[in-house]
Design a protein around this motif. Structure first.
Motif, PDB file in Angstrom:
ATOM      1  N   ASP A  74      30.394 -12.869  10.696  1.00 11.04           N
ATOM      2  CA  ASP A  74      30.758 -11.897   9.035  1.00 11.04           C
ATOM      3  C   ASP A  74      29.596 -10.806   9.006  1.00 11.04           C
ATOM      4  OD1 ASP A  74      31.641 -11.270   5.850  1.00 11.04           O
ATOM      5  OD2 ASP A  74      29.026 -11.883   6.332  1.00 11.04           O
ATOM      6  N   LEU A  75      28.441 -11.320   9.306  1.00 15.72           N
ATOM      7  CA  LEU A  75      27.364 -10.500   9.657  1.00 15.72           C
ATOM      8  C   LEU A  75      27.203  -9.586  10.747  1.00 15.72           C
ATOM      9  CD1 LEU A  75      24.325 -13.403   9.211  1.00 15.72           C
ATOM     10  CD2 LEU A  75      25.442 -11.665   7.643  1.00 15.72           C
ATOM     11  N   TYR A  76      28.196 -10.254  11.759  1.00 13.68           N
ATOM     12  CA  TYR A  76      27.793  -9.562  13.389  1.00 13.68           C
ATOM     13  C   TYR A  76      29.095  -8.198  12.764  1.00 13.68           C
ATOM     14  CZ  TYR A  76      30.483  -7.115  17.047  1.00 13.68           C
ATOM     15  OH  TYR A  76      30.794  -5.999  18.183  1.00 13.68           O
ATOM     16  N   GLN A  77      30.416  -8.058  11.892  1.00  9.14           N
ATOM     17  CA  GLN A  77      30.752  -7.045  10.964  1.00  9.14           C
ATOM     18  C   GLN A  77      29.838  -6.354  10.384  1.00  9.14           C
ATOM     19  OE1 GLN A  77      33.810  -9.709  10.141  1.00  9.14           O
ATOM     20  NE2 GLN A  77      35.278  -8.797  11.973  1.00  9.14           N
ATOM     21  N   ARG A  78      29.195  -7.216   9.750  1.00  7.16           N
ATOM     22  CA  ARG A  78      28.092  -6.043   8.483  1.00  7.16           C
ATOM     23  C   ARG A  78      27.352  -4.893   9.624  1.00  7.16           C
ATOM     24  NH1 ARG A  78      26.903 -10.699   4.697  1.00  7.16           N
ATOM     25  NH2 ARG A  78      25.415  -9.278   3.706  1.00  7.16           N
ATOM     26  N   VAL A  79      26.657  -5.915  10.478  1.00  5.96           N
ATOM     27  CA  VAL A  79      25.752  -5.006  10.776  1.00  5.96           C
ATOM     28  C   VAL A  79      26.263  -3.831  11.865  1.00  5.96           C
ATOM     29  CG1 VAL A  79      23.270  -5.489  12.762  1.00  5.96           C
ATOM     30  CG2 VAL A  79      23.974  -7.148  10.261  1.00  5.96           C
ATOM     31  N   SER A  80      27.223  -4.049  12.716  1.00  8.77           N
ATOM     32  CA  SER A  80      28.175  -3.266  13.040  1.00  8.77           C
ATOM     33  C   SER A  80      27.581  -1.868  12.200  1.00  8.77           C
ATOM     34  CB  SER A  80      28.810  -3.956  13.918  1.00  8.77           C
ATOM     35  OG  SER A  80      29.378  -4.934  14.675  1.00  8.77           O
ATOM     36  N   THR A  81      28.176  -2.736  11.121  1.00  9.65           N
ATOM     37  CA  THR A  81      28.653  -0.724   9.743  1.00  9.65           C
ATOM     38  C   THR A  81      27.266  -0.244   9.870  1.00  9.65           C
ATOM     39  OG1 THR A  81      30.622  -2.210   8.839  1.00  9.65           O
ATOM     40  CG2 THR A  81      29.494  -0.981   7.774  1.00  9.65           C
ATOM     41  N   HIS A  82      25.942  -1.267   9.452  1.00  4.98           N
ATOM     42  CA  HIS A  82      24.510  -0.696   8.827  1.00  4.98           C
ATOM     43  C   HIS A  82      24.501   0.115  10.665  1.00  4.98           C
ATOM     44  CE1 HIS A  82      23.844  -5.174   7.038  1.00  4.98           C
ATOM     45  NE2 HIS A  82      24.929  -4.095   6.209  1.00  4.98           N
ATOM     46  N   LEU A  83      24.998  -0.087  12.055  1.00  3.62           N
ATOM     47  CA  LEU A  83      24.462   0.749  12.835  1.00  3.62           C
ATOM     48  C   LEU A  83      25.599   1.847  12.503  1.00  3.62           C
ATOM     49  CD1 LEU A  83      23.070   0.917  15.981  1.00  3.62           C
ATOM     50  CD2 LEU A  83      24.635  -0.303  16.760  1.00  3.62           C
ATOM     51  N   SER A  84      26.684   1.312  12.483  1.00  3.91           N
ATOM     52  CA  SER A  84      26.556   3.293  12.581  1.00  3.91           C
ATOM     53  C   SER A  84      26.579   4.299  11.397  1.00  3.91           C
ATOM     54  CB  SER A  84      28.426   2.543  12.048  1.00  3.91           C
ATOM     55  OG  SER A  84      29.395   2.450  13.051  1.00  3.91           O
ATOM     56  N   ALA A 103      24.885  -1.854  27.979  1.00  7.57           N
ATOM     57  CA  ALA A 103      25.059  -3.055  27.571  1.00  7.57           C
ATOM     58  C   ALA A 103      25.301  -2.874  26.154  1.00  7.57           C
ATOM     59  CB  ALA A 103      23.792  -3.636  27.442  1.00  7.57           C
ATOM     60  N   ASP A 104      26.248  -1.486  25.592  1.00 12.40           N
ATOM     61  CA  ASP A 104      27.099  -1.448  24.836  1.00 12.40           C
ATOM     62  C   ASP A 104      28.377  -1.265  24.682  1.00 12.40           C
ATOM     63  OD1 ASP A 104      24.309  -1.597  22.825  1.00 12.40           O
ATOM     64  OD2 ASP A 104      23.912   0.817  22.673  1.00 12.40           O
ATOM     65  N   ALA A 105      28.433  -1.957  25.591  1.00 12.53           N
ATOM     66  CA  ALA A 105      30.127  -1.394  26.129  1.00 12.53           C
ATOM     67  C   ALA A 105      30.811  -2.467  24.773  1.00 12.53           C
ATOM     68  CB  ALA A 105      30.245  -1.987  27.280  1.00 12.53           C
ATOM     69  N   PRO A 106      31.888  -1.196  24.251  1.00  9.39           N
ATOM     70  CA  PRO A 106      32.460  -3.233  23.874  1.00  9.39           C
ATOM     71  C   PRO A 106      33.207  -4.296  24.376  1.00  9.39           C
ATOM     72  CG  PRO A 106      33.459  -0.899  23.562  1.00  9.39           C
ATOM     73  CD  PRO A 106      32.286  -1.083  24.188  1.00  9.39           C
ATOM     74  N   ASP A 107      33.255  -5.528  23.372  1.00  4.93           N
ATOM     75  CA  ASP A 107      34.216  -6.375  23.922  1.00  4.93           C
ATOM     76  C   ASP A 107      35.184  -6.658  23.261  1.00  4.93           C
ATOM     77  OD1 ASP A 107      31.929  -7.107  26.187  1.00  4.93           O
ATOM     78  OD2 ASP A 107      30.874  -7.678  23.895  1.00  4.93           O
ATOM     79  N   VAL A 108      35.875  -7.423  22.613  1.00  4.38           N
ATOM     80  CA  VAL A 108      37.087  -7.893  22.104  1.00  4.38           C
ATOM     81  C   VAL A 108      36.524  -8.236  20.807  1.00  4.38           C
ATOM     82  CG1 VAL A 108      38.652  -9.107  22.015  1.00  4.38           C
ATOM     83  CG2 VAL A 108      37.885  -9.306  23.801  1.00  4.38           C
ATOM     84  N   VAL A 109      37.150  -7.692  19.533  1.00  5.92           N
ATOM     85  CA  VAL A 109      36.729  -7.532  18.028  1.00  5.92           C
ATOM     86  C   VAL A 109      37.316  -8.364  17.572  1.00  5.92           C
ATOM     87  CG1 VAL A 109      36.745  -6.417  16.019  1.00  5.92           C
ATOM     88  CG2 VAL A 109      36.786  -5.207  18.138  1.00  5.92           C
ATOM     89  N   PRO A 110      36.167  -9.205  17.577  1.00  3.65           N
ATOM     90  CA  PRO A 110      36.311 -10.806  16.527  1.00  3.65           C
ATOM     91  C   PRO A 110      37.018 -10.781  15.044  1.00  3.65           C
ATOM     92  CG  PRO A 110      34.541 -10.270  16.192  1.00  3.65           C
ATOM     93  CD  PRO A 110      34.359  -8.851  16.767  1.00  3.65           C
ATOM     94  N   THR A 111      37.505 -11.651  14.665  1.00  4.49           N
ATOM     95  CA  THR A 111      38.364 -11.785  13.938  1.00  4.49           C
ATOM     96  C   THR A 111      37.680 -12.988  12.817  1.00  4.49           C
ATOM     97  OG1 THR A 111      40.258 -13.406  14.780  1.00  4.49           O
ATOM     98  CG2 THR A 111      41.040 -11.214  14.459  1.00  4.49           C
ATOM     99  N   GLY A 112      37.878 -12.836  11.325  1.00  2.00           N
ATOM    100  CA  GLY A 112      36.951 -13.268  10.994  1.00  2.00           C
ATOM    101  C   GLY A 112      37.952 -14.818  10.424  1.00  2.00           C
ATOM    102  N   ALA A 116      24.391  -5.879  20.385  1.00  2.00           N
ATOM    103  CA  ALA A 116      25.281  -6.561  21.490  1.00  2.00           C
ATOM    104  C   ALA A 116      24.805  -7.731  21.284  1.00  2.00           C
ATOM    105  CB  ALA A 116      24.204  -5.444  22.113  1.00  2.00           C
ATOM    106  N   GLN A 117      23.997  -8.164  21.061  1.00  5.38           N
ATOM    107  CA  GLN A 117      23.414  -9.923  21.261  1.00  5.38           C
ATOM    108  C   GLN A 117      24.344 -10.921  20.717  1.00  5.38           C
ATOM    109  OE1 GLN A 117      19.312 -10.422  19.950  1.00  5.38           O
ATOM    110  NE2 GLN A 117      18.687  -9.019  22.121  1.00  5.38           N
ATOM    111  N   ALA A 118      24.817 -10.688  19.499  1.00  5.86           N
ATOM    112  CA  ALA A 118      25.650 -11.346  18.153  1.00  5.86           C
ATOM    113  C   ALA A 118      26.945 -10.880  19.011  1.00  5.86           C
ATOM    114  CB  ALA A 118      25.184 -10.554  16.824  1.00  5.86           C
ATOM    115  N   ARG A 119      27.329  -9.787  19.553  1.00  2.92           N
ATOM    116  CA  ARG A 119      28.705  -9.379  19.971  1.00  2.92           C
ATOM    117  C   ARG A 119      29.136 -10.740  20.985  1.00  2.92           C
ATOM    118  NH1 ARG A 119      29.446  -3.991  20.367  1.00  2.92           N
ATOM    119  NH2 ARG A 119      28.092  -4.638  22.755  1.00  2.92           N
TER     120      ARG A 119
END
Length: 330
Positions: free
Chosen positions: A37-47, A321-330, A67-70
């Motif tokens: 949940d925090l990974y998705q929220r902080v990704s939004t903050h980064l955007s 290092a910012d290349a996207p990985d598989v998008v997580p699902t909660g 990147a580390q959380a992903r």
């Protein structure tokens, strides 16, 4: 965006994500869900920061955290095909685009040095005499220069040309490790070589003939060399003057950018090698051969301008290092 207020409002969230990421091997089931949940929220903050703020320090901090959380959340990478597409539509073009002023300056200085040396050689018989005997120069301008492009089989020559040009670009890339300090010397030596050859050819009345053989492949080829040199020198300067960001973080990001450019230049130089092997010595009219070289360079610059500008405006640094990985699902 009020950066201070934004940081104050979300700092605890970022610290919590950082803690969970560092302790991911011992998390409970509830904490794993919280991490996602925090990974998705902080990704939004980064955007939000990338689109509304120019604070590079905050952007760098959040980029590293996401990147580390992903990596902790997914443990898997995107399909190879997506990484391949991202490289050619984001990573390589945006790095080249962001180095455009260094690239342009490198090009202008190289061309000016070559022209000045060429004019000096062409206009001074004593200088030409110091380069070689009249017989040697006659052999060079009336035979060797042209035969260089046609004395070997095209496929073998293409490989030879690609290897030689790649070596020059690799030197520029490798010297980035030394903060780009030796790169001007490498470019100077090549500018002198081009200037001397041009001076000998123009001095013998073969200037137009030389340009007809050089321009078809040389535009793209030298563009690649200039880009390699520009990115290497930019890395060195970014370490000397990192701004308000940690020097180590800047060095890591710019180092990965250099790697991206190195990979892209392999293809760029391969194309110029093909042109040099198959188009330059061909019986096509000179204007058509030159037009092919201009078209190749134009397509490349258009590619960099379109994809690089788009990625830059989206706030994407192209950092591998910012290349996207598989998008997580909660």
């Amino acid at each position: 965006m009020d950066v201070d207020a934004f940081v104050l409002a979300h700092r605890e969230t970022w610290n919590r994500l950082d803690y969970l990421t560092k302790h991911r091997r011992s998390l409970t089931g509830a904490e794993i869900d919280e991490l996602v949940d925090l990974y998705q929220r902080v990704s939004t903050h980064l955007s939000m920061v990338r689109s509304s703020s120019t604070d590079s320090a905050l952007t760098g901090r959040l980029s590293a955290l996401v990147a580390q959380a992903r990596a902790a959340v997914t443990g898997a990478h995107a399909p190879l095909s997506k990484e391949f597409v991202r490289f050619w539509t984001v990573s390589f073009p945006v790095v080249a685009y962001r180095a455009r002023y260094w690239w342009l300056a490198t090009t202008v200085i190289f061309v000016l040095v070559s022209i000045l040396i060429g004019m000096w050689v062409a206009g001074d018989p004593e200088v030409r005499a110091s380069i070689g005997t009249p017989e040697m120069i006659d052999q060079l301008v009336n035979h060797d220069f042209e035969s260089y492009y046609s004395e070997h089989a095209a496929t073998a020559f293409a490989l030879q040309v690609w290897t030689n040009n790649a070596w020059i670009a690799v030197q520029c890339i490798a010297y980035a490790i030394l903060l780009g300090i030796p790169i001007p010397l490498v470019l100077w030596i090549n500018a002198v070589n081009v200037g001397v050859m041009g001076g000998l050819m123009f001095g013998a009345g073969k200037g137009a003939f030389m340009m007809g053989l050089l321009l078809p492949h040389g535009l793209l080829e030298l563009g690649a060399v200039f880009l390699a040199g520009a990115v290497g020198m930019r890395l060195g300067w970014s370490v000397i003057a990192p701004g308000d960001r940690p020097r180590g973080q800047v060095l890591a990001e710019q180092g990965r950018a250099v790697v991206a450019v190195a990979a892209g230049l392999v293809v760029m130089l391969f194309v110029s090698g093909l042109i040099e092997a198959f188009v330059t010595p061909s019986p096509l009219p000179t204007f058509l051969r030159v037009a092919i070289g201009v078209l190749a360079l134009g397509l490349f610059l258009g590619y960099i301008g379109y994809f690089g500008r788009r990625a830059d405006r989206a706030g994407d640094s192209g950092d591998l290092a910012d290349a996207p990985d598989v998008v997580p699902t909660g």
